[in-house]
Design a protein around this motif. Structure first.
Motif, mmCIF file in Angstrom:
data_model
loop_
_atom_site.group_PDB
_atom_site.id
_atom_site.type_symbol
_atom_site.label_atom_id
_atom_site.label_comp_id
_atom_site.label_asym_id
_atom_site.label_seq_id
_atom_site.Cartn_x
_atom_site.Cartn_y
_atom_site.Cartn_z
ATOM 1 N N GLU A 159 5.684 -2.523 10.212
ATOM 2 C CA GLU A 159 5.321 -1.842 8.972
ATOM 3 C C GLU A 159 5.663 -0.361 9.050
ATOM 4 O O GLU A 159 6.125 0.234 8.075
ATOM 5 C CB GLU A 159 3.831 -2.027 8.686
ATOM 6 C CG GLU A 159 3.431 -3.458 8.348
ATOM 7 C CD GLU A 159 4.123 -3.956 7.088
ATOM 8 O OE1 GLU A 159 4.334 -3.153 6.172
ATOM 9 O OE2 GLU A 159 4.461 -5.147 7.039
ATOM 10 N N GLU B 234 8.041 0.950 10.901
ATOM 11 C CA GLU B 234 9.501 1.055 10.824
ATOM 12 C C GLU B 234 9.989 0.858 9.390
ATOM 13 O O GLU B 234 10.914 1.543 8.954
ATOM 14 C CB GLU B 234 10.133 0.014 11.747
ATOM 15 C CG GLU B 234 9.905 0.304 13.227
ATOM 16 C CD GLU B 234 10.453 -0.792 14.112
ATOM 17 O OE1 GLU B 234 10.921 -1.814 13.560
ATOM 18 O OE2 GLU B 234 10.419 -0.641 15.353
ATOM 19 N N LYS B 235 9.376 -0.065 8.681
ATOM 20 C CA LYS B 235 9.741 -0.263 7.276
ATOM 21 C C LYS B 235 9.455 0.992 6.464
ATOM 22 O O LYS B 235 10.256 1.390 5.611
ATOM 23 C CB LYS B 235 8.974 -1.452 6.701
ATOM 24 C CG LYS B 235 9.454 -2.807 7.190
ATOM 25 C CD LYS B 235 8.658 -3.921 6.529
ATOM 26 C CE LYS B 235 9.148 -5.298 6.989
ATOM 27 N NZ LYS B 235 8.340 -6.385 6.360
ATOM 28 N N LYS C 143 12.195 3.273 4.634
ATOM 29 C CA LYS C 143 12.078 3.567 3.202
ATOM 30 C C LYS C 143 12.229 5.064 2.955
ATOM 31 O O LYS C 143 12.879 5.482 1.988
ATOM 32 C CB LYS C 143 10.732 3.079 2.687
ATOM 33 C CG LYS C 143 10.597 3.172 1.180
ATOM 34 C CD LYS C 143 9.304 2.535 0.711
ATOM 35 C CE LYS C 143 9.203 2.591 -0.818
ATOM 36 N NZ LYS C 143 7.931 1.969 -1.286
#
Length: 296
Positions: free
Chosen positions: A195, A197-198, A202
């Motif tokens: 999460e 890294e996401k 983003k």
């Protein structure tokens, strides 16, 4: 003789007192009592209140109030052969009409718990665990609800004929095996890392999109500036072209307006009255005339 009579009367009085004292009982609220006569259980229990009874009867009291018993850290195996620890509580009460049967077949309340409820709870839990694929599934709400329903139905079917009314079954403090707990923690950490890294990706994507938009804006500004300069150059060229055309037209008109008469007229207008001092004849070779500088 008098002493013997006195002792006999004392004994008779004591026996009469014992008979009188044993001729009534009081049953406290939320309880009833079951009588036995020489070991034989009487079929009708005595409800709460005051009762005159046979002094030869013996009585066993039963608590009819709602009770909850808890079994701590019961090991429940699942299909993956791992054992999950959990606390299970059973809320129940005794059927007042069946307390004579309870006394006759099981004994006291503690006997009912030890002989019937505890073994059945553990047996049903082992059977219920066989329906669970993995230990970590015990954390799922649907699995817990299924276990609760399974336990309630099984306990009611087994205990109610024995005079025990099952009210509820509750599970608490479910503890997975250490190996499963470690795996769950690692999985949770990987998910959190993913999460993060996401979220970072983003942010990078947003920054890249912002840079693209800025580049597009600069490109659009450059195109607009080039168009403006080209428009300005076109306007300047158009102005020069028009001025040149106007000048050419003026020169044509001027050329058309210049005649011999106009030249002579302008020459006369500019003459100051003086003659040229020297004239070179065109037809006589070497002839030079000296003219007077002024007219007399």
């Amino acid at each position: 003789m008098d002493k013997i009579k006195y002792a006999g009367s004392v004994i008779t009085g004591l026996m009469a007192a014992l008979v009188v004292l044993n001729s009534f009982i009081t049953v406290e609220a939320g309880h009833n009592k079951v009588a036995t006569l020489f070991g034989k259980v009487q079929p009708e229990p005595y409800p709460e209140g005051f009762h005159i009874v046979n002094p030869l009867l013996n009585f066993v009291s039963f608590d009819l109030r709602q009770l909850t018993y808890t079994w701590d850290k019961v090991q429940v195996p699942s299909q993956d052969k791992l054992k999950t620890s959990m606390d299970i509580s059973v809320t129940f009460k005794l059927d007042s009409a069946k307390t004579p049967l309870i006394l006759q077949e099981s004994g006291s309340l503690e006997d009912v718990v030890n002989k019937h409820i505890t073994p059945k709870v553990r047996s049903l839990l082992r059977e219920a665990g066989k329906t669970v694929a993995q230990s970590q599934d015990f954390y799922q709400d649907t699995v817990q609800q299924g276990l609760q329903t399974y336990m309630e139905d099984g306990l009611k079917e087994y205990l109610e004929p024995k005079g025990v009314i099952v009210i509820a079954v509750l599970f608490r403090d479910i503890t997975l095996p250490q190996v499963v707990t470690d795996a769950v923690i690692q999985t949770k950490e990987r998910q959190e890392q993913l999460e993060r890294e996401k979220a970072q990706l983003k942010i990078v994507e947003q920054q890249a999109q912002q840079q693209v938009k800025q580049a597009e804006a600069r490109e659009m500004a450059a195109v607009a500036d080039a168009k403006a300069k080209r428009t300005q150059a076109d306007a300047e060229a158009y102005r020069i072209s028009k001025e040149a055309e106007a000048q050419a037209i003026a020169n044509q008109l001027l050329a058309k307006s210049v005649t011999n008469e106009l030249i002579r007229y302008n020459a006369i207008g500019k003459w100051n009255g003086a003659y040229p001092q020297t004239l070179l004849g065109g037809k006589t070779d070497g002839l030079i005339l000296n003219l007077p500088s002024t007219v007399q």
